[in-house]
Design a protein around this motif. Structure first.
Motif, mmCIF file in Angstrom:
data_model
loop_
_atom_site.group_PDB
_atom_site.id
_atom_site.type_symbol
_atom_site.label_atom_id
_atom_site.label_comp_id
_atom_site.label_asym_id
_atom_site.label_seq_id
_atom_site.Cartn_x
_atom_site.Cartn_y
_atom_site.Cartn_z
ATOM 1 N N LEU A 21 0.839 -1.199 0.000
ATOM 2 C CA LEU A 21 0.000 0.000 0.000
ATOM 3 C C LEU A 21 0.874 1.250 0.000
ATOM 4 O O LEU A 21 0.573 2.234 -0.683
ATOM 5 N N GLY A 22 1.966 1.212 0.738
ATOM 6 C CA GLY A 22 2.878 2.345 0.761
ATOM 7 C C GLY A 22 3.509 2.592 -0.598
ATOM 8 O O GLY A 22 3.606 3.743 -1.051
ATOM 9 N N GLU A 23 3.920 1.507 -1.250
ATOM 10 C CA GLU A 23 4.538 1.643 -2.575
ATOM 11 C C GLU A 23 3.551 2.224 -3.582
ATOM 12 O O GLU A 23 3.939 2.969 -4.487
ATOM 13 N N TRP A 24 2.256 1.855 -3.420
ATOM 14 C CA TRP A 24 1.243 2.366 -4.352
ATOM 15 C C TRP A 24 0.882 3.816 -4.040
ATOM 16 O O TRP A 24 0.659 4.621 -4.948
ATOM 17 N N LEU A 25 0.797 4.114 -2.740
ATOM 18 C CA LEU A 25 0.341 5.451 -2.358
ATOM 19 C C LEU A 25 1.429 6.505 -2.510
ATOM 20 O O LEU A 25 1.146 7.665 -2.835
ATOM 21 N N PHE A 26 2.689 6.116 -2.266
ATOM 22 C CA PHE A 26 3.756 7.107 -2.219
ATOM 23 C C PHE A 26 3.837 7.994 -3.461
ATOM 24 O O PHE A 26 3.893 9.228 -3.338
ATOM 25 N N PRO A 27 3.840 7.413 -4.679
ATOM 26 C CA PRO A 27 3.941 8.289 -5.863
ATOM 27 C C PRO A 27 2.753 9.240 -5.993
ATOM 28 O O PRO A 27 2.922 10.366 -6.479
ATOM 29 N N LEU A 28 1.563 8.790 -5.563
ATOM 30 C CA LEU A 28 0.386 9.664 -5.631
ATOM 31 C C LEU A 28 0.542 10.820 -4.646
ATOM 32 O O LEU A 28 0.227 11.980 -4.958
ATOM 33 N N ILE A 29 1.024 10.497 -3.452
ATOM 34 C CA ILE A 29 1.213 11.523 -2.427
ATOM 35 C C ILE A 29 2.358 12.452 -2.813
ATOM 36 O O ILE A 29 2.284 13.671 -2.611
ATOM 37 N N GLN A 30 3.397 11.885 -3.402
ATOM 38 C CA GLN A 30 4.551 12.688 -3.807
ATOM 39 C C GLN A 30 4.146 13.726 -4.842
ATOM 40 O O GLN A 30 4.688 14.844 -4.862
ATOM 41 N N ALA A 31 3.175 13.369 -5.688
ATOM 42 C CA ALA A 31 2.706 14.305 -6.705
ATOM 43 C C ALA A 31 1.970 15.481 -6.068
ATOM 44 O O ALA A 31 1.936 16.576 -6.623
ATOM 45 N N MET A 32 1.356 15.229 -4.901
ATOM 46 C CA MET A 32 0.618 16.287 -4.209
ATOM 47 C C MET A 32 1.521 17.117 -3.311
ATOM 48 O O MET A 32 1.324 18.325 -3.164
ATOM 49 N N ASN A 33 2.483 16.463 -2.661
ATOM 50 C CA ASN A 33 3.351 17.162 -1.715
ATOM 51 C C ASN A 33 4.736 16.517 -1.698
ATOM 52 O O ASN A 33 5.017 15.647 -0.872
ATOM 53 N N PRO A 34 5.603 16.924 -2.628
ATOM 54 C CA PRO A 34 6.936 16.298 -2.748
ATOM 55 C C PRO A 34 7.762 16.419 -1.470
ATOM 56 O O PRO A 34 8.532 15.524 -1.143
ATOM 57 N N THR A 35 7.601 17.519 -0.740
ATOM 58 C CA THR A 35 8.444 17.770 0.425
ATOM 59 C C THR A 35 8.147 16.814 1.572
ATOM 60 O O THR A 35 9.058 16.270 2.200
ATOM 61 N N LEU A 36 6.865 16.597 1.846
ATOM 62 C CA LEU A 36 6.470 15.819 3.022
ATOM 63 C C LEU A 36 5.986 14.419 2.677
ATOM 64 O O LEU A 36 5.475 13.700 3.547
ATOM 65 N N ALA A 37 6.155 14.001 1.417
ATOM 66 C CA ALA A 37 5.560 12.739 0.959
ATOM 67 C C ALA A 37 5.932 11.545 1.847
ATOM 68 O O ALA A 37 5.071 10.721 2.171
ATOM 69 N N SER A 38 7.191 11.461 2.272
ATOM 70 C CA SER A 38 7.622 10.306 3.070
ATOM 71 C C SER A 38 6.901 10.260 4.409
ATOM 72 O O SER A 38 6.471 9.199 4.867
ATOM 73 N N LYS A 39 6.777 11.430 5.051
ATOM 74 C CA LYS A 39 6.099 11.473 6.350
ATOM 75 C C LYS A 39 4.599 11.265 6.197
ATOM 76 O O LYS A 39 3.980 10.572 7.010
ATOM 77 N N ILE A 40 4.020 11.868 5.152
ATOM 78 C CA ILE A 40 2.577 11.708 4.936
ATOM 79 C C ILE A 40 2.258 10.244 4.696
ATOM 80 O O ILE A 40 1.310 9.691 5.269
#
Lengths: 78, 22
Positions: A21-40
């Motif tokens: 789930l993390g691998e799938w969600l990370f790129p989507l979240i990174q597109a929204m917030n590159p700076t905080l993507a790892s923490k989000i």
């Protein structure tokens, strides 16, 4: 695609499910917030897998959760 | 203040620390 995700998760261990789930969600979240993507992503992964699946299927749902997570993170860091 | 270790950061391809809490 939905059933593929669900069946893939069903065949995995709880640990593997979170990683997937993390691998799938990370790129989507990174597109929204590159700076905080790892923490989000780390924060959202603490939620139930069923909720995470819903976010994968619903961009609106994901965006609102990402916005919530950003607000919490900024409050923590303030 | 002190550094905050929460939430555990997720990085693709790297074991996720948050798994220790599951």
């Amino acid at each position: 695609e939905k059933s593929l995700i669900a069946s893939t998760l069903a065949s995995a261990s709880p640990e593997e499910q979170k990683i997937m789930l993390g691998e799938w969600l990370f790129p989507l979240i990174q597109a929204m917030n590159p700076t905080l993507a790892s923490k989000i992503t780390g924060m959202l992964l603490e939620m139930d897998n069923s909720e995470l699946l819903h976010m994968l299927e619903s961009p609106e749902s994901l965006r609102s959760k990402v916005d919530e997570a950003v607000a919490v993170l900024q409050a923590c860091q303030a | 203040g002190s550094s905050i270790n929460w939430p555990p950061e997720f990085h693709p391809g790297v074991p996720w620390k948050g798994l220790q809490n599951i």
